[in-house]
Each structure stands twice: as structure tokens, then as C-alpha cells.
Design a protein around this motif. Sequence first.
Motif, PDB file in Angstrom:
ATOM      1  N   ILE A  70       0.835  -1.202   0.000  1.00 49.04           N
ATOM      2  CA  ILE A  70       0.000   0.000   0.000  1.00 49.04           C
ATOM      3  C   ILE A  70       0.876   1.260   0.000  1.00 49.04           C
ATOM      4  O   ILE A  70       0.632   2.223  -0.726  1.00 49.04           O
ATOM      5  N   LEU A  71       1.938   1.210   0.800  1.00 54.73           N
ATOM      6  CA  LEU A  71       2.839   2.354   0.887  1.00 54.73           C
ATOM      7  C   LEU A  71       3.468   2.626  -0.474  1.00 54.73           C
ATOM      8  O   LEU A  71       3.532   3.773  -0.939  1.00 54.73           O
ATOM      9  N   LEU A  72       3.923   1.565  -1.147  1.00 54.20           N
ATOM     10  CA  LEU A  72       4.542   1.718  -2.458  1.00 54.20           C
ATOM     11  C   LEU A  72       3.539   2.244  -3.477  1.00 54.20           C
ATOM     12  O   LEU A  72       3.881   3.020  -4.362  1.00 54.20           O
ATOM     13  N   SER A  73       2.293   1.830  -3.344  1.00 56.37           N
ATOM     14  CA  SER A  73       1.308   2.209  -4.351  1.00 56.37           C
ATOM     15  C   SER A  73       0.761   3.614  -4.164  1.00 56.37           C
ATOM     16  O   SER A  73       0.466   4.304  -5.132  1.00 56.37           O
ATOM     17  N   TYR A  74       0.601   4.043  -2.920  1.00 59.85           N
ATOM     18  CA  TYR A  74      -0.079   5.326  -2.702  1.00 59.85           C
ATOM     19  C   TYR A  74       0.759   6.351  -1.958  1.00 59.85           C
ATOM     20  O   TYR A  74       0.253   7.435  -1.651  1.00 59.85           O
ATOM     21  N   GLY A  75       2.010   6.024  -1.646  1.00 56.90           N
ATOM     22  CA  GLY A  75       2.888   7.001  -1.020  1.00 56.90           C
ATOM     23  C   GLY A  75       2.315   7.585   0.249  1.00 56.90           C
ATOM     24  O   GLY A  75       1.931   6.840   1.162  1.00 56.90           O
ATOM     25  N   LEU A 135      -0.619  11.047  -6.060  1.00 57.12           N
ATOM     26  CA  LEU A 135      -1.424   9.847  -5.867  1.00 57.12           C
ATOM     27  C   LEU A 135      -1.347   8.983  -7.104  1.00 57.12           C
ATOM     28  O   LEU A 135      -1.561   9.452  -8.203  1.00 57.12           O
TER      29      LEU A 135
END
Lengths: 315, 538
Positions: B392-397, B538
Motif C-alpha cells: 500500500i505504501l509503495l502504491s499510494y505514497g 497519488l
Amino acid sequence: MLLKLVPETTKISFIKFRKIAFVFSLALLVASFAMFFTKNLNYGIDFEGGILIEIQTEQDADLSVIRRTVSGLGMGDAAVQTFGAPTEVLIRLEYQEGKSLEEVVAMVKSALAQTVPGEISYRRTETVGPKVSGELIMDGILSVTLAMVAVLIYIWFRFEWQFGLGAVIALFHDVLITIGMFSFTQLEFNLSVIAAILTIVGYSLNDTVVVYDRIRENLRKFRKMDIPALLDLSINDTLSRTIMTSLTTLLALFALFFFGGENIKTFTAAMIWGIFIGTYSSIFIASPVLLWFELRREPDTSPQEGVEVLPPEKG
Amino acid sequence: MLNFPRWKVILITLVSLLGILTAFPNFLTEEQARSLPSFLPSKQITLGLDLQGGAHLLMEVEVDSVIQDRLEDKSEEIREALRDAKIRHRRRVSEGKVIVTLTHPEDLDRAVSVIRKEASGSVGASLTGLGVSDIELAQRPNGIIEVSLSEAAIRERAQLAVSQSIEIVRRRIDEMGTKEPTIQQNGDDRILIQVPGIDNPDELKQILGKTAKLEFRLVDLSVSPEDIERGRVPPGTEILEAAESERAQGFPAKYAVRKRAILTGENLVDASLGYDENQQPAVNFRFDNSGGKKFADVTRKNVGKPFAIVLDNKVISAPRINSPILGGSGIITGNFTIDSASELALLLRAGALPAPLKVLEERTVGPDLGADSVAAGEIAAMIGLAAVMIYILLSYGFFGLITNLVLIVNIFLIFGILSTLGATLTLPGIAGIVLTIGMAVDANVLIYERIREELKNGRNPLTALDQGYQKAMSTIVDANITTLIAALILFQFGSGPVRGFAVTLAVGIFTSVFTAVMLSRLIIATWARKKRPQTLKL
């Protein structure tokens, strides 16, 4: 730079693949039926009645010795298999009419003490009588059927009957193929698998509803667009979300599969399979089947008229 | 969508904090949790039988035997009534009926009215004041009357038997000193018993498997040992086997005893482990007042004769009455060990079951397996959580960071709610939580994807945020309600561990919608109003 597994804009023509997808699904369904009627399912004691004893031995267990010892007790053939570690063994016996579980366990205990070296710990014993196992099957079938009916009704109210029917077709597809998978792999089919199937129903539906929601919205927005294009657009709009959620769910499930212990392995296996099949069906089955109903019911209906029968969006 | 009234801010914050607070005791040991000050929540989640070890038993009350007993009683009542009316007849009990064959068929009408009047009771009278008869009569040719119990009588008997059995089972298990047993009726004639953390489930089953019907009966000395062997006994007498432990001791294997009991276990007020004059384990007992009087009476009249102590139709011992037993208390001797004597004392204290119990389903899990499952579940949950959070962190910063934060709050909330509800956590329940970890982010994903779209359509960041939340809402509701339907049905039809799964799944749906729609929105709205971002990453 953010990770994006699905490009921002996709224009994949899923609808064009629908014939291939239908043939593919049909083949899977036929194979599932064939499997079910030839190999049946490997029912656990929940559904077939019987006795289950899980033991842990000190040294790696010699299955053939255990099998011979237990089978020699005059209680029918024992099914013996390791369960995760080589020191963990599952022994399964038929239901013994007139013998209580502790009598059976006592017999097994004293027999194994003679032939298996070292201390044996009896970790779990279960017995299900034929009366209860029959009821558990009925309850299982009833609950899955009821879930589908409930969902059909809900979607019918929130959308249109076509959507409800489409969702249920996709669900049937998922459930039947999952049962086929269990028949093919001969993984144990037990109560927790029913729970897994109901979860698959919930998940697959979740996916389907997200796409349907978008279809409904786009129907309102693009009144002139023809239906196949509109379905394609809606699936593409929601594609990155579909993939993202499937992936996070799969990540969690794979952790459970590999680290969660032997006792929930079939449960997780069923769910992992269900996520794949559910994701596939909400893209390739649930939406394309809408074409059938739309076309069959009112072949000449233009999208505008189709829009008017939709309920107004809330909020 | 980005403006929150103050009360909403307070409410969301409070709910989140409350979730963390109520979940907190689960991270402490049991003692630590108990020593918390009383204003703090200290409830921990109950672990299911599959996680802490224990026994799960589904037992059926064999109602048929109660009905059979009742028919025997009826037969006896009919005998007395017809005897008083001087009507000669023969009787037998067969296939749920008392079949009365009159010696003189012309007595039929009189016999029917006598039976109706003298041998019939009423059912449900206490409720309605009217009640229906508990017997049904059918006349057959040749002076035969068939008497059967009425539908209502059977139902009432069965219900009574089940509720009595539950009470007795509860008393017996309580006497064993096990903690937190669950004993409940399941269906019409079943009892579900769950006893967590029990070391030796065999003992439990042994104690539940006995009817413990205790009777004191006179031994019929007129029957010779040969006749006992041949099974020839006068009416009113029957042959009973000796209990297994007795037979080895050179005592007779069979006894001829009177059918009518002098006294039964119902007259007992207490029973405990004791020792006889030879220092052998025995059971001391005490009768209630009326029982004591009756016992004194009978023993006075029968000095020098033996009487049989009969448990579940087996003779435990047949001591001779040396002198009248007046004090209302006595001792049951027999070939007891300390364990078997204490067990019998326990059974007598708790009372007899009205009908035998039959095990339909039984599952026992050893405590070490339970502990292994908990450990495996914890590891799997941790790894699953870490994997999802990284992804999730990698995908949405930055937005992924917020999602991860509310995901953790979400897990606290699940634990908090489960603790507060007193719900039971099972192995599938842990799977449900892990699954929720995966699915909980769905609502956030829906929202973020929507915001991305709005941005792509050229809206400014604040409007995109606003629209993203607004438009994702109906989808989130639809998607979660359908999953909730599945969870509810699972709860309704599932049993044991599967139910635990349904509960965590349902709770997870509520908490994930709350954290995604309320909490994450509050955080993002607060951030957006402060920073007024010109672009959204995003």
C-alpha cells in the motif's frame, strides 16, 4: 515514484473476449461436474462421519507402521497421513457404532505405544456421528443457497433484476468451479471449506458490485454509448482497483497459507482459489452476461430508455 | 465532504481511542489485565476451544427412554385403577402403547371410563387452566384397549427431560470445578457442551455418560440361584447384573431384586467420599427427612435381609441390614477406588439424568496444539499485515501511509469490539482478521482510485478529494453490505469455529468502513485544509 501495476488508463476490450471467456468457463464447469461425478469430494469427518486423531511423535513418524497398527485393530482401514511436519500425523477411522471415542482412542493409544518408539502426544481427537454429519451437509448447502438468494434480492433492489441475475450467475460459476477444484485436488472438504466458499461468495460479489456500480453510473453519464462499449469502459475504469484489492487480499491469504499452520491450510487454499476465480468472474462473466438480458429482453432498446428505468442515485 | 462539524471530529476520535483502549488488555498477560485499575477496560478476548484446548460435545437426550418410562408408569396406574374396579385383564407395553386385554370383553365400556377417570392426567393445565388429557385411548375388537400418550404429553415430557438434563449436566460440570463451561440447548433434544482448557476430556465424558439413577431395593430371597440363572422370577421381581467392578470379587454376577425401589437418589441431600470399616473407599450419603424416615421404617422391618444398592440398573453392592438404620445417613460400600468413589459421590450430589445422553459429535483439542495454532496465526497475521502495508505504501505514497495508519487502528478496533462483545476468537476467526487486513484497504483503494480519476479529469486537488470520497461512497456501501449478508448467513448456520469466523468477518466489515470512510477522511481533510496542496501525489 509510486508503484502502479495497472497503467492509469487501460482500454482493454473485455467484451470482445467474452466468447472465449464463456467457452473457457464452460469447459471449467464441465470439468468440475465431471470431476465431481467421477472422483467426488474428499469429505472430512464433518460431512461423512468418522473419527479423527491427530498425534505428534518424537521421531519422524513411520506412516506404514502406524497404518498397519491401527488397521489391525479391527475397526476398518485407517487413513494415515502426515499433517505439516513429519512428526505430526493424522489418523482417520470410520465411525464406530457402539464404541465411544475414548474407547477407540484408548485402543489406538495402547496399540501405538507398542509399535511407535518414543512418547506420543494426542493433540486432537474428533468424532462426528452419521446423524450430525448429514445435518451439517444440509446446513452447508442451505447456507450457500440462502446467501445467493439474499444477494440476488439485495442487488435486485439496489440495481435491476438483470444485475442480480448476472451476479448470481457469476456466483454459481465461482462456487461450482471451487467445488470442482476440491474434487480435482482431493483436498479435504470440510466445514471450514463451506465457510471459505461463503467468503468467496462475499468477495466475488464485492468485486462484481463495484463494477456494476460503475456500469450504472456510466449508463447515466453516457446516454449515447452502446452497451458493449459502456461495459468495457466500466470494467477498465475499475480495473486498477480490482487488481489492487485482489492483490492485498492475496498477500494476506498467502501469509496465512504459508505461516498459519496446517489446520487452516485447506480453508486458505479455498479462499486463495476463490479470489482468483472471483476476480476473473467479475470481469469476464458478471458484466458480459448483462448483454444477454439487455439484448434478449428489449432488443431495440436504446441506452436512453434503458437509463430511465434505473432508480435515481442516492446522496 | 471535507468539512467536518466539531461533534463529528470528537466522535470519530473518541471511537478510535475507545477501540485502542478496549483492545489494549489483549496485549497484556492475564494477571496484568486483572490488576488494571477498574476504570480501564480489562476484558480480554476469549480464545475458542481450538485455540486454548478443550472439549466440544454435542449430546442427544434419548427422549424415547423417558417416554418409555412414562408408559411403564401409566401401565402401573392402569393396573391399580382396574384392580380397584375389579376388572380382570392382562397388560403389556409395546411400541409406545400400553395394550390392555380384558379377560371379559363385556367390561370394555366400564374399563374405558375407569382408565379415563383414574389413570389420566392433564397436560398444560397450569397454563391454561384447561389442559388436555395426557393419554389417548383406542378400542380394538375382543376387549382390547390401546392406551398411548397424547402428543402434548410426549412433547411436555421431552421438553422437561431436556431441560432437566441440562441442569444436571451443568451441576456435574460445576462440581468438577472446570472454568467457564458453556452448556446450552441445541435444537429440540440436544445439548451443546463446551469446556475450554480442560486437561482430561475423558473424565468429563465419563461423568456425563452416566445416568446415575440410584435406587435402594430389597433383594428377593425367595428366588433360588438356579432360578436366577434360568431367569425365572415371580412378578414384581427382576434380575439385575452386578456392576463390573463387583463381579471380579467373587460376588454373585446376578441378583434377584424387587422391582419397586424403597428409595431413590432423589431422596439424597448429600454424598461424599468416605471409608468403610476396612478403610476401603466408599460413599457416605445422607437422606432428606422423608427419605430418612422411610429408610428407617424399611430397615426396621427387614433386619437380617440384604438390600441392593442399584446404580443405573446394576447392583453395586448388596449389604445385609444388621440393624435398623435410623439416622437418615448411610454408606455405600463396594469395590471402589478413591477415584470411582469420588466420582459416584459427585454423580449422586448432582442428581440423576432423566434419560441417557448419547454423544453425537465430539471434538477435543489438546492445549499445546491450541498454543501452536495461536502462534502460527500471530505470525501469519504479522507477515500478512507487513506485506499489505508495504504494498500500500509503495502504491499510494503519502496516502498509503494514512491508509496504513487507519489499518492499524482498524485492527485495534476489531480486537476492542471482540473483547467488549465477549466474542470468542477461533482459528478461522484469526483467518477472518487476516482476510480483513487484506480487504479492509478496499474501501480506501476505491476512494483513492476515484480521486485519481477526478484528478485525471482535470479537477483541482481539493475538489478531487471531495468528489473521490463522495462518489466512492455508494460503491463502498453496496460492496460491504453484500459481504455482510454472507457473514450473517454464515453466523446463522455455522457452528463452533466457523461462527467465530463469521463474527470477525462481520466486525471487520464495520470497522473497515468506519476507518476508511470516517477516520481516513478526517485525517486527509485536516491535512488538506491546512496544507492546501496544489498537486496530489497519488
